[in-house]
Motif scaffolding. Structure first.
Motif, PDB file in Angstrom:
ATOM      1  N   GLU A 126       0.810  -1.215   0.000  1.00  0.00           N
ATOM      2  CA  GLU A 126       0.000   0.000   0.000  1.00  0.00           C
ATOM      3  C   GLU A 126       0.844   1.266   0.000  1.00  0.00           C
ATOM      4  OE1 GLU A 126      -3.219   2.733   0.433  1.00  0.00           O
ATOM      5  OE2 GLU A 126      -3.014   0.715  -0.380  1.00  0.00           O
ATOM      6  N   ARG A 127       2.017   1.229   0.605  1.00  0.00           N
ATOM      7  CA  ARG A 127       2.782   2.450   0.878  1.00  0.00           C
ATOM      8  C   ARG A 127       4.016   2.560  -0.007  1.00  0.00           C
ATOM      9  NH1 ARG A 127       4.844   4.814   6.706  1.00  0.00           N
ATOM     10  NH2 ARG A 127       6.639   6.004   5.921  1.00  0.00           N
ATOM     11  N   MET A 128       4.213   3.798  -0.539  1.00  0.00           N
ATOM     12  CA  MET A 128       5.411   4.132  -1.300  1.00  0.00           C
ATOM     13  C   MET A 128       6.085   5.319  -0.622  1.00  0.00           C
ATOM     14  SD  MET A 128       5.804   2.222  -4.129  1.00  0.00           S
ATOM     15  CE  MET A 128       6.739   3.265  -5.232  1.00  0.00           C
ATOM     16  N   ASP A 129       7.358   5.158  -0.246  1.00  0.00           N
ATOM     17  CA  ASP A 129       8.142   6.253   0.318  1.00  0.00           C
ATOM     18  C   ASP A 129       8.871   6.965  -0.819  1.00  0.00           C
ATOM     19  OD1 ASP A 129       7.307   5.531   2.851  1.00  0.00           O
ATOM     20  OD2 ASP A 129       9.050   4.236   3.203  1.00  0.00           O
ATOM     21  N   LEU A 130       8.715   8.298  -0.888  1.00  0.00           N
ATOM     22  CA  LEU A 130       9.209   9.070  -2.024  1.00  0.00           C
ATOM     23  C   LEU A 130      10.242  10.097  -1.585  1.00  0.00           C
ATOM     24  CD1 LEU A 130       5.742   9.818  -3.693  1.00  0.00           C
ATOM     25  CD2 LEU A 130       7.230   7.846  -4.097  1.00  0.00           C
ATOM     26  N   ASP A 131      11.228  10.322  -2.439  1.00  0.00           N
ATOM     27  CA  ASP A 131      12.203  11.395  -2.270  1.00  0.00           C
ATOM     28  C   ASP A 131      11.931  12.469  -3.316  1.00  0.00           C
ATOM     29  OD1 ASP A 131      13.556  10.234  -0.134  1.00  0.00           O
ATOM     30  OD2 ASP A 131      14.890   9.097  -1.459  1.00  0.00           O
ATOM     31  N   ASN A 132      11.816  13.720  -2.842  1.00  0.00           N
ATOM     32  CA  ASN A 132      11.529  14.864  -3.714  1.00  0.00           C
ATOM     33  C   ASN A 132      10.300  14.609  -4.599  1.00  0.00           C
ATOM     34  OD1 ASN A 132      13.784  16.431  -2.818  1.00  0.00           O
ATOM     35  ND2 ASN A 132      15.117  15.184  -4.125  1.00  0.00           N
ATOM     36  N   PRO A 133       9.164  14.308  -3.985  1.00  0.00           N
ATOM     37  CA  PRO A 133       7.961  14.056  -4.794  1.00  0.00           C
ATOM     38  C   PRO A 133       7.381  15.347  -5.365  1.00  0.00           C
ATOM     39  CG  PRO A 133       7.408  14.000  -2.472  1.00  0.00           C
ATOM     40  CD  PRO A 133       8.901  14.169  -2.542  1.00  0.00           C
ATOM     41  N   VAL A 134       6.737  15.208  -6.508  1.00  0.00           N
ATOM     42  CA  VAL A 134       6.040  16.313  -7.174  1.00  0.00           C
ATOM     43  C   VAL A 134       4.700  15.781  -7.656  1.00  0.00           C
ATOM     44  CG1 VAL A 134       6.052  17.990  -9.052  1.00  0.00           C
ATOM     45  CG2 VAL A 134       8.205  17.372  -7.918  1.00  0.00           C
ATOM     46  N   TRP A 144      -4.185  24.109 -13.567  1.00  0.00           N
ATOM     47  CA  TRP A 144      -3.331  23.089 -12.969  1.00  0.00           C
ATOM     48  C   TRP A 144      -2.795  23.567 -11.629  1.00  0.00           C
ATOM     49  CZ3 TRP A 144       1.508  24.825 -11.906  1.00  0.00           C
ATOM     50  CH2 TRP A 144       1.995  25.896 -12.660  1.00  0.00           C
ATOM     51  N   LEU A 145      -2.399  22.605 -10.835  1.00  0.00           N
ATOM     52  CA  LEU A 145      -1.806  22.849  -9.526  1.00  0.00           C
ATOM     53  C   LEU A 145      -0.647  21.886  -9.354  1.00  0.00           C
ATOM     54  CD1 LEU A 145      -3.537  23.427  -6.146  1.00  0.00           C
ATOM     55  CD2 LEU A 145      -1.935  21.533  -6.351  1.00  0.00           C
ATOM     56  N   LEU A 146       0.449  22.402  -8.830  1.00  0.00           N
ATOM     57  CA  LEU A 146       1.633  21.577  -8.609  1.00  0.00           C
ATOM     58  C   LEU A 146       2.092  21.763  -7.172  1.00  0.00           C
ATOM     59  CD1 LEU A 146       4.577  20.978 -10.981  1.00  0.00           C
ATOM     60  CD2 LEU A 146       5.093  21.745  -8.663  1.00  0.00           C
ATOM     61  N   VAL A 147       2.371  20.667  -6.496  1.00  0.00           N
ATOM     62  CA  VAL A 147       2.847  20.718  -5.117  1.00  0.00           C
ATOM     63  C   VAL A 147       4.045  19.784  -4.994  1.00  0.00           C
ATOM     64  CG1 VAL A 147       1.170  18.959  -4.410  1.00  0.00           C
ATOM     65  CG2 VAL A 147       2.201  20.448  -2.686  1.00  0.00           C
ATOM     66  N   ARG A 148       5.087  20.253  -4.295  1.00  0.00           N
ATOM     67  CA  ARG A 148       6.315  19.480  -4.167  1.00  0.00           C
ATOM     68  C   ARG A 148       6.866  19.600  -2.759  1.00  0.00           C
ATOM     69  NH1 ARG A 148       9.423  21.882  -8.841  1.00  0.00           N
ATOM     70  NH2 ARG A 148      10.731  20.053  -8.438  1.00  0.00           N
ATOM     71  N   SER A 149       7.737  18.661  -2.392  1.00  0.00           N
ATOM     72  CA  SER A 149       8.347  18.686  -1.062  1.00  0.00           C
ATOM     73  C   SER A 149       9.624  17.854  -1.094  1.00  0.00           C
ATOM     74  CB  SER A 149       7.378  18.139  -0.012  1.00  0.00           C
ATOM     75  OG  SER A 149       7.162  16.753  -0.221  1.00  0.00           O
ATOM     76  N   GLU A 150      10.284  17.787   0.072  1.00  0.00           N
ATOM     77  CA  GLU A 150      11.512  17.003   0.161  1.00  0.00           C
ATOM     78  C   GLU A 150      11.225  15.510   0.324  1.00  0.00           C
ATOM     79  OE1 GLU A 150      13.609  18.721   3.406  1.00  0.00           O
ATOM     80  OE2 GLU A 150      14.235  20.505   2.293  1.00  0.00           O
ATOM     81  N   LYS A 151      10.210  15.182   1.128  1.00  0.00           N
ATOM     82  CA  LYS A 151       9.865  13.790   1.384  1.00  0.00           C
ATOM     83  C   LYS A 151       8.360  13.605   1.208  1.00  0.00           C
ATOM     84  CE  LYS A 151      13.981  12.307   2.635  1.00  0.00           C
ATOM     85  NZ  LYS A 151      14.710  11.235   1.906  1.00  0.00           N
ATOM     86  N   GLY A 152       7.975  12.365   0.955  1.00  0.00           N
ATOM     87  CA  GLY A 152       6.556  12.092   0.805  1.00  0.00           C
ATOM     88  C   GLY A 152       6.250  10.622   0.988  1.00  0.00           C
ATOM     89  N   VAL A 153       5.013  10.341   1.354  1.00  0.00           N
ATOM     90  CA  VAL A 153       4.503   8.973   1.469  1.00  0.00           C
ATOM     91  C   VAL A 153       3.215   8.908   0.660  1.00  0.00           C
ATOM     92  CG1 VAL A 153       3.569   7.210   2.992  1.00  0.00           C
ATOM     93  CG2 VAL A 153       5.530   8.584   3.731  1.00  0.00           C
ATOM     94  N   TYR A 154       3.175   7.984  -0.283  1.00  0.00           N
ATOM     95  CA  TYR A 154       1.985   7.851  -1.129  1.00  0.00           C
ATOM     96  C   TYR A 154       1.285   6.537  -0.806  1.00  0.00           C
ATOM     97  CZ  TYR A 154      -1.035   7.625  -5.218  1.00  0.00           C
ATOM     98  OH  TYR A 154      -2.125   7.546  -6.040  1.00  0.00           O
ATOM     99  N   MET A 155       0.011   6.646  -0.394  1.00  0.00           N
ATOM    100  CA  MET A 155      -0.827   5.481  -0.141  1.00  0.00           C
ATOM    101  C   MET A 155      -1.610   5.208  -1.426  1.00  0.00           C
ATOM    102  SD  MET A 155       0.261   5.131   2.886  1.00  0.00           S
ATOM    103  CE  MET A 155      -0.729   3.775   3.494  1.00  0.00           C
ATOM    104  N   GLN A 156      -1.261   4.130  -2.099  1.00  0.00           N
ATOM    105  CA  GLN A 156      -1.717   3.930  -3.469  1.00  0.00           C
ATOM    106  C   GLN A 156      -3.224   3.729  -3.571  1.00  0.00           C
ATOM    107  OE1 GLN A 156       1.074   1.554  -6.039  1.00  0.00           O
ATOM    108  NE2 GLN A 156       1.950   0.977  -4.069  1.00  0.00           N
TER     109      GLN A 156
END
Length: 244
Positions: A126-134, A144-156
């Protein structure tokens, strides 16, 4: 002058012996045989060839015309496959991590969204750990809208993206917001945060204790206490939303 002898004139080229005539006829016999009319079997084969040609030649012409008609679509598919292969070639697996990961999907209104990251690690199904997600989200009106950060967790399955570390949000109407954390519901197009936020745009500058942005509804709400500095430029348009 010489007197005619009374005999008919003789030609030397007709003065051939019987043996010479026989040899010449033997040499001509094969060519004479080749010019003989075809037999019934040969005629049947020729008729079959003609019937076959009556069907095959029009079918071949139809196939060529059809290929000309569908070639633009084939060319589009080829180019799409090339683009997909190009993206796949950018993805590398290093120590269980995907380098250059890209995830595409549709929200609840069948509008596309895309999430990219420098690297992704599959923590569980279920979980994906992301580096520099956009995250790139498209609204119903085409904005359109764009959001970015240094770290992220995506629950698919839930389609929830939790962002931490220098979260920055950009919107095509000129709005930009910064906060330390944010939660993105890509299924509904809602971005929210309970932490401090600074918003800048054509309206001015706003500091608040939290926010909620609905990309598809076109609203931005901010939680106070907050501070608002309006832009004095009369040509600017305030951003849609409210602070409370």
């Amino acid at each position: 002058m010489t007197e005619p002898s009374g005999r008919p004139p003789q030609r030397d080229d007709f003065a051939r012996s019987e043996e010479t005539v026989r040899q010449q006829r033997e040499r001509m016999a094969p060519s004479i045989a080749r010019r003989l009319p075809p037999d019934a079997g040969e005629l049947a084969r020729r008729r079959m060839l003609l019937r076959w040609a009556k069907w095959v030649l029009p079918a071949t012409a139809l196939l060529l015309l059809s290929s000309i008609a569908v070639w633009p679509e084939v060319d589009r598919l080829i180019n799409a496959n090339k683009a997909a292969l190009k993206e796949i070639s950018k993805v590398k697996v290093e120590s269980g991590n995907l380098i250059g990961a890209t995830y595409r999907g549709l929200d609840e209104h069948n509008r596309p969204f895309m999430i990219t990251a420098d690297s992704a690690h599959q923590a569980n199904p279920e979980r994906m750990d992301l580096d520099n997600p956009v995250a790139d989200i498209l609204s119903q009106g085409g904005s359109w809208l764009l959001v970015r950060s240094e770290k992220g967790v995506y629950m698919q399955h839930a389609q929830i993206l939790d962002l931490t570390g220098e979260v920055t949000l950009y919107r095509d109407d000129g709005l930009m917001m910064r906060s330390p954390v944010a939660d993105v519901d890509v299924r509904t197009g809602i971005i929210a945060s309970d932490s401090w936020v600074r918003a800048e745009g054509p309206f001015g500058v706003l500091d608040a204790k939290g926010y909620l942005v609905s990309q598809h509804e076109g609203i931005a709400q901010f939680r106070g206490p907050g501070r608002l500095i309006l832009n004095d430029d009369r040509g600017s348009h305030p951003a849609d939303g409210k602070a409370s």
